[in-house]
Design a protein around this motif. Structure first.
Motif, PDB file in Angstrom:
ATOM      1  N   ALA A  75      34.586  93.152 -22.788  1.00 35.28           N
ATOM      2  CA  ALA A  75      34.885  92.042 -21.880  1.00 35.28           C
ATOM      3  C   ALA A  75      36.166  91.325 -22.297  1.00 35.28           C
ATOM      4  N   THR A 101      29.769  96.454 -18.194  1.00 35.71           N
ATOM      5  CA  THR A 101      29.866  95.200 -18.928  1.00 35.71           C
ATOM      6  C   THR A 101      29.791  93.985 -18.004  1.00 35.71           C
ATOM      7  N   ALA A 104      26.167  93.737 -16.494  1.00 36.07           N
ATOM      8  CA  ALA A 104      25.068  93.390 -17.391  1.00 36.07           C
ATOM      9  C   ALA A 104      25.219  92.006 -17.995  1.00 36.07           C
ATOM     10  N   THR A 105      26.467  91.566 -18.234  1.00 36.66           N
ATOM     11  CA  THR A 105      26.637  90.310 -18.973  1.00 36.66           C
ATOM     12  C   THR A 105      27.014  89.148 -18.065  1.00 36.66           C
ATOM     13  N   VAL A 107      29.981  88.521 -17.062  1.00 34.22           N
ATOM     14  CA  VAL A 107      31.347  88.080 -17.342  1.00 34.22           C
ATOM     15  C   VAL A 107      32.129  88.032 -16.024  1.00 34.22           C
TER      16      VAL A 107
END
Lengths: 323, 503, 158
Positions: A75, A101, A104-105, A107
């Motif tokens: 990220a 990424t 899932a996160t 960001v």
């Protein structure tokens, strides 16, 4: 007089055409080649392989400088490229973490924040078990997994990344249940399988090939529509041949640049990378690494990335990896 | 028979490594390595990554000799800043600061440096002997280490270091907890979630260990020094031949600790990231077995010997998993492994069979490089010790500059330089208020590794903690860890009992 | 010293609370397959809060009994520390604008000239040569671009 006029015209035209040729954009300072992964991993090795090729074949007047920004499963690297809006001297090499990424996160980042340049290659995945395990075919193994849900350990790289996505694809396609154990890197995953701490993996060819040749691991099935078209690898059946269910997952290895750069700047990189993929070194590299050479650029590439994002979102939602 | 074969192969490898061209490459690599090792924040990993494009045009054997020598050089150089300025350049060099820096501060910098490099040499020799003759056996042993075993090693390291604490138990606990929390910031690989980042990008990368240590130890120490007054003169530091002689005598005197350190190092080196737990564990064991415990932390020779031998032993045996299994034993090895792939060699079990000349050339170069490295470092010792003589008004800003470069180079982030200053202030306050820094650093460097090993093991055991006591390896390690943890309490009881008997 | 002790402990307690807040979001239970993401940080955070609570309590007790005690910094020491800290912090902030190397030139020159009171020729030589050497080694030879700051693009000499 006429002749003189013509020749003057020619000269002017000549200069003009030189001027036009010069107008094609060239980098004016070293290019930051950002790797959103740690030193020594697949993406890093590839970036450090490409950089000297660029210098060796004089493809760019300024060198490529590899910089690792691995924080937050990549990220940090993506955010820094996104932040360099309009700077043509920043590019990045991404794997599937480009999709996984941010999904899932959470960001605040999407591939559309970057300028797509080119897809260089695709990475295969293969289902592996320890060579001493009694399962000779994918069917034998997956039937055994089906009998005892949750007993078999599937090792993989990270959580909510490609290895777990493939595990979930298999669970849903065949109605079975693995216990997924996340590790830090692909090499580690392979060794845990050799040491019999896990029951199976979906390692890339490059991560497991050496253990396979040493007789410690056994490949059961390739997770793609077709067999891998490389000499050693074409003996492995596809999932469809082994189980009757077609299944494919290939991992992106592509290049993106900072947002807001001009068409000429994009073309420079597309042209450069095309030349890289035509070198002998590159051809040997992808066959050594068990990669699928699949150069794609321009709007085709952007369209493909868009489709891939939708596929990832779908798979990860179904698998319960996005909440 | 096997050993005889290996001996012949080694001779072949040595002859490869001794070729003039390769020897020259080795010396260049060593000098570069010592330089990147000395600079905090830059380590063998950076050095090798930078050189990889250059090796592209070299024959693979020469290329790997160059990179391996950068690695050995960095190992030798890594503890120099720890000893001279209390700034560890690499995680495993932290344990050296505990006694190395006090010794240098008391004017015996030369002796500390000589002790350190000699211990490195011994650790390397023991490591390379094991590597040469028992590589396949050790590789099989390494395979036995799954998450439960790794977790057991981590717990053992923490147990060995229980005595690092300060005067106040509460403050020691706070320091340890804080270290763990700092280690947990960023991406959690087991759950794939971002932890304690509060939506900010700089926190996603977490706190780099090197940045924290440069601040806590290095800058904190500078603040403590200037508090006593800005002395503009340098420290008197002369290297006498007597120091070398002294150091040699100490090595013989502490031969048991030296052997123990080297063996711990060689054992843990086969684990990824094993050098750091090895040096801490060796220091902890040395301290708990020593008769003169109060000398530790004040410049005890054995407090330098143990972690240094372990660190270099681990560094040597870290090559083994790369050659035999294709997993990197350290970050530098990860980069060298990337290099192998670029040169068209596949690291892993087939390397020995398919490219025996290459592997034995590498092993041969370990022998050659370590002997050369030892002499190079010993030759450099007076030079390094002389740095301390530079006027403080030049040295101090240059140290801060170098620290800033180091902090930046770890992740190429400006924010890390800000963190470094912040950690410097924290380090100063902690030192003043008696919060021990060493256990905090230990928790910071091993915390995430320990946590993920514990959680991976629990996933494998489906939540059952009995998996940590799985035979044959995890069980004895855990028992040893529990024994060490309760040792101080046990010995207190024993004293009390004997005191009762007497009365 | 005792006041500082209490303040630092309170600060650490605050850190503990901030950590606790996030671990509750992550989940700190013992799930089906072992601890959840917030499990370890939660107990570490809790530990900090509890320990610092007792440290503060003990600090207040001794403070009441024995008074503030010695100051945390030796008398006159604070000025000395600030002579290091402020230029260093200034250098870091300045490198955001003009880059690390140029900021270091000023930092070195300031420190050697004003604090070290060295001869100006020495000051100029050392403060120019050291950053120049590192610039060549890092940015040019090893191709590690060091921070060049916001205005660095325009200040690049070659």
């Amino acid at each position: 007089m006429k002749i003189l006029g013509v020749s003057v015209c020619c000269l002017v035209l000549c200069f003009l055409s030189i001027g036009i040729a010069d107008a094609a954009w060239q980098p004016t300072k070293p290019i930051e080649f950002i790797v959103p992964a740690g030193a020594g991993g697949g993406a890093d090795v590839m970036a450090r392989f490409i950089s000297p090729l660029v210098s060796k074949y004089n493809l760019s007047p300024k060198p490529f400088v590899v910089i690792n920004k691995s924080g937050g499963a990549g990220a940090e690297g993506f955010m820094s490229v996104k932040g360099n809006k309009g700077d043509p001297h920043v590019i990045t090499l991404t794997l599937s973490n480009l999709f996984t990424t941010p999904l899932a996160t959470g960001v605040p980042f999407n591939w559309k924040d970057l300028t797509p340049i080119a897809r260089l290659a695709l990475d295969y995945f293969v289902l592996w078990v320890n060579a001493e395990a009694p399962y000779k075919t994918a069917k034998e193994y997956l039937d055994a997994v089906k009998k005892e849900p949750g007993k078999f350990l599937m090792g993989g790289t990270g959580t909510a990344q490609e290895d777990q996505i493939i595990t979930i694809m298999m669970e849903q396609a065949f109605g079975l249940k693995f216990t997924y154990v996340p590790f830090k890197g692909g090499g580690d995953v392979a060794v845990q399988l050799v040491g019999k701490h896990t029951n199976s993996t979906v390692n890339n060819p490059a991560e497991a090939v050496s253990h396979w040749k040493a007789g410690r691991l056994r490949p059961l099935a390739t997770i793609d529509h077709d067999r891998i078209a490389l000499p050693d690898w074409n003996g492995i059946p596809t999932m469809k041949e082994a189980m009757g269910v077609d299944m494919s997952y290939l991992m992106l290895r592509g290049i993106f640049a900072a947002p807001g750069i001009t068409k000429e700047q994009q073309d420079f990189y597309v042209d450069l990378l095309k030349k890289v993929t035509e070198t002998e070194e590159w051809k040997k590299y992808i066959s050594d690494m068990g990669l699928k050479g699949a150069f794609l650029s321009g709007s085709d590439y952007a369209k493909w990335v868009g489709e891939q994002e939708a596929i990832h979102k779908d798979l990860m939602t179904k698998g319960g990896l996005i909440k | 028979m096997d050993i005889l074969n290996n001996f012949n192969s080694l001779m072949m490898g040595l002859s490869v490594a001794m070729q003039p061209y390769n020897l020259m490459i080795a010396v260049i690599g060593l000098i570069l390595g010592i330089i990147v090792g000395v600079l905090p924040g830059l380590g063998g990993a950076n050095g090798c990554a930078i050189l990889i494009p250059i090796t592209f045009a070299m024959p693979p054997t020469a290329a790997v000799i160059l990179l391996a020598c950068v690695y050995w050089g960095a190992l030798y150089g890594g503890s120099i800043c720890s000893i001279l300025f209390n700034i560890p350049g690499e995680p495993w060099a932290v344990a050296v600061t505990f006694d190395g820096y006090p010794m240098a501060k008391s004017g015996r910098a030369g002796k500390a440096l000589v002790l350190s490099s000699l211990s490195h040499g011994v650790g390397a020799v023991i490591g390379v002997i094991l590597l040469t003759f028992f590589a396949p056996i050790i590789a099989e042993f390494a395979l036995k280490f799954g998450p439960p075993e790794t977790a057991a090693v981590m717990i053992l390291t923490f147990s060995a270091m229980t005595r690092l604490g300060g005067k106040s138990a509460l403050k020691s606990l706070v320091a340890i907890f804080l270290g763990f929390i700092l280690a947990a910031v960023g991406m959690d690989i087991v759950s794939g979630k971002l932890r304690m980042t509060y939506g900010t990008v700089p926190l996603m990368g977490g706190f780099s260990f090197i940045v924290a240590v440069i601040g806590l130890f290095g800058l904190g120490e500078i603040f403590l020094t200037v508090e006593q007054g800005l002395k503009m003169e340098g420290i008197k530091a002369r290297v006498r031949l007597k120091d070398v002689w002294d150091a040699l005598r100490e090595m013989v005197r502490y031969r048991k600790i030296l052997m123990m350190g080297s063996l711990i190092g060689c054992w843990l080196g086969i684990q990824p990231g094993g050098a750091t737990p090895a040096s801490f564990m060796a220091y902890g064991f040395a301290k708990s077995s020593a008769a003169d415990k109060d000398q530790y932390g004040k410049g005890a020779s054995s407090g330098i010997i143990a972690p240094e031998a372990a660190g270099h032993g681990a560094g040597t045996s870290a090559t083994l998993p790369m050659i035999t299994l294709g997993i990197p034993g350290s970050p530098t090895m990860a980069v060298i492994m990337g290099g192998l792939m670029i040169w068209g060699l596949q690291p892993g079990p087939m390397l020995f069979k398919e490219h025996a000349d290459f592997v034995w050339g590498l092993i041969g170069s370990i022998w050659v490089a370590n002997f050369l490295g030892l002499f190079l470092v010993l030759a450099f010792v007076p030079l390094f010790a002389a740095i301390l003589k530079i006027r403080f008004s030049i040295l101090m800003p240059v140290i801060i500059y170098v620290c800033a470069i180091g902090a930046y180079a770890v992740n190429n982030r400006m924010i890390d330089i800000h963190y470094m200053i912040l950690f410097g202030i924290v380090g100063f306050l902690f030192k003043k208020l008696d919060y021990p820094i060493a256990p905090m650093v230990l928790a910071l460097v091993l915390g995430s590794m320990a946590e993920s090993a514990v959680r991976q093991a629990l996933i494998m055991g489906r939540g059952n903690p009995l998996i940590f006591f799985r035979p044959p390896i995890a069980l004895p390690l855990m028992l040893l860890a529990l024994f060490l943890f309760f040792l101080p309490t046990l010995s207190k009881w024993k004293q009390r009992l004997s005191a009762k008997k007497e009365t | 010293m005792r006041k500082a002790d209490i303040i630092v402990a309170l600060g650490l307690m605050l850190v503990g609370f901030i950590v606790l807040a996030d671990t509750i979001r992550l989940g700190f239970g013992w799930g089906m397959s072992g601890p959840e993401a917030g499990f370890f940080p939660f107990y570490m955070g809790l530990g900090i809060v509890i320990c610092t609570f007792f440290i503060v309590l003990r600090g207040i007790k001794t403070y009441k009994k024995e008074g503030p005690g010695k100051p945390i910094v030796v008398e006159g020491g604070l000025t000395q520390i600030l002579w290091v800290l402020i230029p260093a912090a200034g250098m870091v902030l300045l490198s955001e604008l003009i880059g690390l190397h140029l900021a270091t030139v000023l930092f070195l020159a300031f420190y050697m000239g004003v604090v070290g009171k060295m001869h100006w020729i020495k000051v100029v030589l050392v403060s120019l040569l050291i950053p120049l050497a590192t610039y060549i080694v890092f940015d040019k030879l090893f191709l590690i671009p060091l921070p060049e700051g916001l205005w660095g693009k325009y200040l690049r000499p070659f």
